[in-house]
Design a protein around this motif. Sequence first.
Motif, mmCIF file in Angstrom:
data_model
loop_
_atom_site.group_PDB
_atom_site.id
_atom_site.type_symbol
_atom_site.label_atom_id
_atom_site.label_comp_id
_atom_site.label_asym_id
_atom_site.label_seq_id
_atom_site.Cartn_x
_atom_site.Cartn_y
_atom_site.Cartn_z
ATOM 1 N N ALA A 236 0.817 -0.930 -0.074
ATOM 2 C CA ALA A 236 0.007 0.109 -0.088
ATOM 3 C C ALA A 236 1.001 1.185 0.029
ATOM 4 O O ALA A 236 1.858 1.267 0.818
ATOM 5 N N LEU A 237 0.731 2.135 -0.910
ATOM 6 C CA LEU A 237 1.495 3.466 -1.017
ATOM 7 C C LEU A 237 1.047 4.182 0.276
ATOM 8 O O LEU A 237 -0.005 4.761 0.366
ATOM 9 N N GLY A 238 2.120 4.515 0.972
ATOM 10 C CA GLY A 238 1.941 5.415 2.340
ATOM 11 C C GLY A 238 1.751 7.008 1.808
ATOM 12 O O GLY A 238 1.907 7.246 0.904
ATOM 13 N N THR A 239 1.118 7.490 2.761
ATOM 14 C CA THR A 239 0.786 8.983 2.468
ATOM 15 C C THR A 239 2.062 9.985 1.944
ATOM 16 O O THR A 239 1.910 10.678 0.838
ATOM 17 N N ASP A 240 3.122 9.731 2.677
ATOM 18 C CA ASP A 240 4.346 10.483 2.397
ATOM 19 C C ASP A 240 5.369 9.533 1.660
ATOM 20 O O ASP A 240 6.517 9.815 1.838
ATOM 21 N N GLU A 241 4.912 8.491 1.426
ATOM 22 C CA GLU A 241 5.948 7.464 0.648
ATOM 23 C C GLU A 241 6.098 7.709 -0.782
ATOM 24 O O GLU A 241 5.028 7.901 -1.651
ATOM 25 N N SER A 242 7.213 7.640 -1.400
ATOM 26 C CA SER A 242 7.339 7.462 -2.756
ATOM 27 C C SER A 242 7.164 6.028 -3.446
ATOM 28 O O SER A 242 6.951 5.003 -2.437
#
Length: 299
Positions: A236-242
């Motif tokens: 899952a793509l985190g909020t501040d993750e690239s």
Amino acid sequence: MPNNRFVHCIAFLSGFLPGLAAAASPAEMPEPFPQSTLETTTAIESPGHLVLFSPVREVNNQIRSETMARLPVAGEGRLYEIARDSGRDKAREHYLRLLQDRGAQILFDCTGLSCGRSNVWANQIFDQRELYGRDATQDYLVAGTTASDGSRWLTLIYTVTRGNLREYVWIEHLAVASGARVPGLGSVDSRIRGPVIVPWTGGITYRFDWSATDRRKISEWSGDEGALVVLSGFSALGTDESFEDAMARASEATKSLSEVLAKTGVSSEQQKLIIVGPSVPLDDPDRQGDRVEVTVITR
């Protein structure tokens, strides 16, 4: 939904041509058990209708089943009450004969306590409160049929005895949209086993949320000669993750599970790792978040 004029025409001709009646179109709802009375008819049309191919259980008010699918379908559900001088065993035999006559393939069936809790089937799966009965006096099956034109049909049959000794049968007859994968249906699908969904947590070390049944199932499937074990790693793509970091997390977790499988007898030579990360979002609520999906492809 099937063409009503076509179905009515088939029904009319079958009265005069016994041979045609014996070879009923897969599009037709199975003929009702004679010793039963129709109580309810429900139209079913959904892009993600829940169909179970293994026993049901409930965890934190969520339905869980080792093999289930949310399928794009259109069809109908019917609730029948079985006459008191008959029985649900006879009703089940009636429908099994009809399914056999049209060449249906039984994809899963269960009886009694092995099916799970009746109240889950009644209230959360079929949404028919009349089906809430005794766990020990219930049975369920799902059968699949492929027509000559390639269309596919699923028939679900659930029977139960209630506490007041009244008996009911619920039938769902569903056309499956083209392209949807139905577990176990057809020669192509039967080669693809799974996926077994393994959620993961962690960073440097990883914890995998899978049961002993999941591990045993993968081991058994991979034991077939020439079996290929495909590990698809999702994140899952985190909020501040690239995007790159999310892909890297999925890659490391998938490699870690691959090592675990190798230690349990699934050799690295028969494994193929595919890193998906967050790049392929799925609508299925059971296929979300950080996870590895394990699929076994046999010869």
